[in-house]
Design an enzyme around this catalytic site. Structure first.
Site, PDB file in Angstrom:
ATOM      1  N   HIS A 140      -9.109   4.078  -1.549  1.00 31.37           N
ATOM      2  CA  HIS A 140      -7.742   3.560  -1.380  1.00 31.37           C
ATOM      3  C   HIS A 140      -7.343   2.740  -2.610  1.00 31.37           C
ATOM      4  O   HIS A 140      -7.316   1.505  -2.574  1.00 31.37           O
ATOM      5  CB  HIS A 140      -7.688   2.713  -0.108  1.00 31.37           C
ATOM      6  N   GLN A 164      -5.336  -9.116   5.973  1.00 29.45           N
ATOM      7  CA  GLN A 164      -5.319  -7.798   6.590  1.00 29.45           C
ATOM      8  C   GLN A 164      -6.550  -7.531   7.446  1.00 29.45           C
ATOM      9  O   GLN A 164      -6.461  -6.864   8.482  1.00 29.45           O
ATOM     10  CB  GLN A 164      -5.191  -6.710   5.521  1.00 29.45           C
ATOM     11  N   CYS A 179       0.815  -1.229   0.000  1.00 26.96           N
ATOM     12  CA  CYS A 179       0.000   0.000   0.000  1.00 26.96           C
ATOM     13  C   CYS A 179       0.842   1.269   0.000  1.00 26.96           C
ATOM     14  O   CYS A 179       0.355   2.336  -0.386  1.00 26.96           O
ATOM     15  CB  CYS A 179      -0.939   0.022   1.193  1.00 26.96           C
ATOM     16  N   CYS A 227       0.486   2.258   6.636  1.00 24.65           N
ATOM     17  CA  CYS A 227       0.711   0.849   6.949  1.00 24.65           C
ATOM     18  C   CYS A 227       0.708   0.041   5.657  1.00 24.65           C
ATOM     19  O   CYS A 227       0.097   0.441   4.666  1.00 24.65           O
ATOM     20  CB  CYS A 227      -0.362   0.332   7.898  1.00 24.65           C
TER      21      CYS A 227
END
Length: 389
Positions: free
Chosen positions: A345, A152, A91, A375
């Site tokens: 995102h 996740q 990410c 993160c």
């Protein structure tokens, strides 16, 4: 050593990462090319002067394979002599591109460089690069973590449990993200950073009418009987409402030195001051933002209270709230124009999206110091500090 400054920063609107999303019809190379064209148009620089283009993409397969950044450079009309590369720090891929670009300028390896990123999650779904039955980790990792790593969503649940974050608190944070994003749009605060594309001018996932009551009706997104038995502390409070959606989008920033900016007549938006990367427990996975923040503040010689604005990627509400509890940061300074829960995102694009939002917010609000941290899967995190010029 030379400094590194951001002189332009743009992004596309962010679409839903589904077949009916507003940008699903756009090839990912074209998404990224649009930001590159806009970057040079708004800055007025000759693209032939760009020494390198460093892009982030997470799922590098299918339409995002074969060094997507290079083909975006060509599609954008840059000279063939302009090189490009694509990096993957999950990410944080395009934030890592910013680190690499700035460090290249500071070292003298570059004079003018673009950091950027793209992800089309409607056309290249998450995990497309891991075929069914494939093992991306290998036997050594399996031996080191014999109970197995987790997705996740389970990590986000473990974080919520460890930091005693209630469903009500995470939902309230998510509602706040939507309201801040909606207010920023209404006040024209995104106008300087967004480059409309094919008639799409606004982020598609912002829900200004979101309420705690609406979010309270959503079911847990990651409940799994096996993980429930393994982790009895999980209360299953992560939902689609307090986590980031899947999205399509691209973003790009133009980085140079103050001297080169003066020579080319470019106006710096912010100085890239300090950088840090760190690894953390790959089971919790998403807590690296805590040590990364501590590390970058130490390198900069600053304290948490010195920072005027923060951009902390809202992969999940639990991540940002755990980070805030550990760092003591003023939550009123965090993601002041909304975060990924509302804006979206698009994985590879999010790093430079946060940078784009941060540099424009710093200028609009007269902030001196900004801190960005993200993160990343596998127990990783990037952090950097920007200073007003």
């Amino acid at each position: 050593m030379r400094d590194a400054v951001v002189v332009e920063a743009v992004r596309t609107p962010i679409g839903k990462g589904k077949p009916n999303g507003s940008l699903a019809h756009v090839h990912p190379v074209e998404l990224l090319a649009h930001t590159l064209r806009t970057l040079v148009e708004r800055s007025g620089v000759d693209p032939a002067l760009v020494d390198d283009v460093i892009g982030g993409t997470v799922d590098q397969v299918g339409e995002q394979a074969m060094n997507t950044t290079r083909y975006a450079v060509l599609s954008a009309g840059f000279p063939e002599s302009v090189p490009a590369t694509t990096v993957d720090r999950q990410c944080g891929s395009s934030q890592q591109a910013v680190h690499f670009a700035a460090q290249g300028v500071m070292s003298g390896a570059y004079d003018l460089v673009v950091a950027c990123g793209v992800e089309s999650m409607s056309r290249v779904p998450m995990w497309s690069n891991v075929p069914p039955g494939a093992d991306p980790f290998g036997p050594g990792v399996a031996a080191r973590y014999p109970d197995g790593l987790v997705p996740q969503g389970i990590s986000a649940e473990l974080i919520a449990a460890k930091w005693s974050l209630s469903r009500e608190r995470m939902d309230a944070f998510a509602v706040s993200s939507h309201r801040k994003a909606a207010a920023a749009w209404e006040q024209g605060l995104f106008d300087a950073e967004v480059a409309p594309l094919d008639g799409v001018a606004r982020d598609e996932c912002v829900r200004p009418d979101s309420t705690p009551e609406i979010l309270a009706s959503l079911r847990p997104a990651y409940h799994d009987p096996g993980f429930a038995e393994r982790f009895p502390q999980i209360e299953w409070n992560i939902t689609a409402g307090n986590a980031s959606p899947i999205n399509d989008g691209a973003s790009a920033v133009l980085i140079t030195s103050s001297d080169t900016a003066d020579r080319l007549g470019l106006r710096p938006l912010a100085r890239l001051h300090s950088f840090a990367v760190t690894g953390s427990d790959p089971l919790l996975m998403l807590t690296g933002v805590i040590p990364a923040t501590e590390k970058v503040l130490r390198r900069a010689g600053l304290g948490i209270d010195d920072i005027d604005l923060f951009e902390v990627n809202e992969a999940f509400a639990s991540v940002v709230l755990a980070w805030q509890q550990e760092t003591g940061a003023d939550l009123g300074k965090v993601n002041v124009h909304g975060g990924a829960i509302a804006l979206g995102h698009p994985l590879g694009a999010s790093g430079t999206r946060l940078t784009t939002t941060l540099v424009h917010a710093m200028r609009a609000r007269g902030a001196r110091w900004g801190l960005q941290t993200m993160c990343e899967a596998g127990g990783l995190a990037n952090a950097m500090i920007l200073e007003a010029v």
